[in-house]
Design an enzyme around this catalytic site. Structure first.
Site, short mmCIF file in Angstrom:
data_model
loop_
_atom_site.label_atom_id
_atom_site.label_comp_id
_atom_site.label_asym_id
_atom_site.label_seq_id
_atom_site.Cartn_x
_atom_site.Cartn_y
_atom_site.Cartn_z
N CYS A 125 0.91 -1.26 0.00
CA CYS A 125 0.02 -0.05 0.19
C CYS A 125 0.94 1.41 0.03
O CYS A 125 0.42 2.07 -0.48
CB CYS A 125 -0.91 0.00 1.26
SG CYS A 125 -1.93 1.39 1.13
N CYS A 185 -4.44 -2.08 5.48
CA CYS A 185 -4.06 -0.63 5.15
C CYS A 185 -5.28 0.01 4.72
O CYS A 185 -5.77 -0.24 3.45
CB CYS A 185 -2.90 -0.78 4.34
SG CYS A 185 -2.66 0.84 3.68
#
Length: 395
Positions: free
Chosen positions: A100, A200
């Protein structure tokens, strides 16, 4: 006045990062990344991204900075979620947070920020950046955060020099309690907010249910491998080279059904990961069972009793050439080179002494002490003192 775009996540860390930058005289803009649409797989009825974006907006108002929400859910699905499904399907365990940062925060998001005229992108990560001049060129060093309990450099182990050149980490010199103190003093709504857990930016996701959207449940057996199984007594041959020795030591154990006894059933080997203890639902053992291997082709989970089971430990791991990443490109190893480092194979693990050996088809990381649950698909990151030099995907 340089313009900085802060990824405001609705948490205390990014809130204080924005406040500090404003104090330092930057022109600060807050952007909230919306990365997920499907609320059916978050735990509980709360909608985490809505609550978080609300908090981020209130913080921006309090700080007197412009604020907007950017929807990156399409890119997030392409680059993170689909990647996760592919990895789990292959029996590997991905790390979505590392991805991410590389793919979303410091790529897609950074491009949006630069299009908005930003000089830098800032996040609330507990890590530090230092820029040095080497051979007449700027080199950016990624350093661990001052707060040992919170150091998040590992999550940024896939960043490039280019990405680091545009990154700022305003809270890297602070400890978590100091960050909360600043937030309280500024009366920010996030001052006492609990740290987010979960994937995330998706929020509190139930991983098996998340995976079940794509990976169908499939009943299989759980096999217990005894600690004294003969397969653990591999005879160590005489090695002709260091590489041959490393290759031998990096090999994982392979198990057959006949090596142990069936102690239970599961709903899909791809839902489990090495070192996992929860979710096996097998009782009647002296010590808890740990997953020591998953076989997604045969749909079998192999387990061992107790956290010291031989099947959990190995000293050496391998990273293929195309999955090696150096932040410090000036320190890249050539074939035949080695380097003493400290390394970790998961977030929060204390750094362990290790040696890197570069060979023609990749890189061996040889730890001084055996490591528990070396897991394919996860990232190994290597450091010199408190500087993160590079990382790779465990193969």
């Amino acid at each position: 006045m340089k313009r900085v775009i802060v990824g405001l996540s609705g948490g205390v860390d990014s809130s204080v990062a924005a406040h500090l930058l404003k104090e330092q005289g930057y022109e600060v803009i807050g952007l909230f990344m919306k990365n997920w649409h499907d609320d059916s797989v978050t735990i509980s009825n709360e909608c985490p991204w809505l609550e978080d974006s609300n908090d981020a907006m209130i913080v921006a108002e309090k700080l007197g900075i412009p604020f907007q929400v950017v929807d990156l859910s399409e890119q997030y699905k392409d680059r993170i979620v689909d990647y996760m499904f592919r990895e789990y399907e292959m029996g590997r365990t991905p790390n979505p947070d590392v991805l991410c940062n590389r793919e979303i925060k410091f790529d897609v998001f950074m491009k949006i920020a630069l299009d908005l005229g930003a000089d830098y992108v800032a996040t609330g990560h507990y890590c530090r950046k230092e820029t040095i001049i080497k051979d007449g060129k700027e080199v950016h060093r990624l350093l661990a955060g001052k707060d040992n309990n919170k150091d998040q450099s590992y999550f940024l182990c896939q960043l490039s020099q280019e990405q680091l050149s545009k990154a700022l980490f305003p809270i890297g010199e602070l400890t978590k309690p100091e960050v909360r103190e600043i937030a309280s003093a500024q009366e920010l709504i996030t001052a006492e907010k609990k740290d987010s857990q979960g994937l995330c930016f998706i929020g509190k996701v139930r991983l098996p249910e998340f995976l079940q959207q794509k990976l169908q449940p499939k009943e299989g057996v759980i096999v217990r491998i005894p600690a004294d199984a003969t397969l653990f007594d591999k005879e160590v041959p005489k090695f002709e080279s260091k590489e041959a020795e490393l290759s031998f030591l990096a090999e994982k154990y392979t198990y057959q059904l006949t090596d142990g006894d069936v102690v239970g059933k599961h709903q899909g080997a791809h839902y489990f990961t090495k070192g996992q203890r929860k979710g096996l639902a097998v009782g009647g053992m002296k010590e808890p069972l740990f997953v020591i291997e998953t076989d997604v082709n045969e749909n079998v989970i192999y387990t061992g009793e107790g956290k010291n089971h031989k099947g959990l430990y190995r000293n050496v791991l391998f990273v293929k050439n195309d999955e090696i990443h150096w932040i410090r490109e000036d320190l890249i190893l050539q074939d035949g080179d080695s380097m003493n480092v400290k390394a970790r194979i998961r977030y929060r693990q204390k750094l362990e002494k290790a040696t890197l050996f570069k060979v023609e088809n990749g890189l061996y990381v040889s730890f001084d002490h055996p490591q528990s649950a070396i897991t394919e698909g996860q990232f190994v990151a290597w450091y010199k003192d408190d500087e993160l030099l590079g990382s790779g995907v465990i193969s």
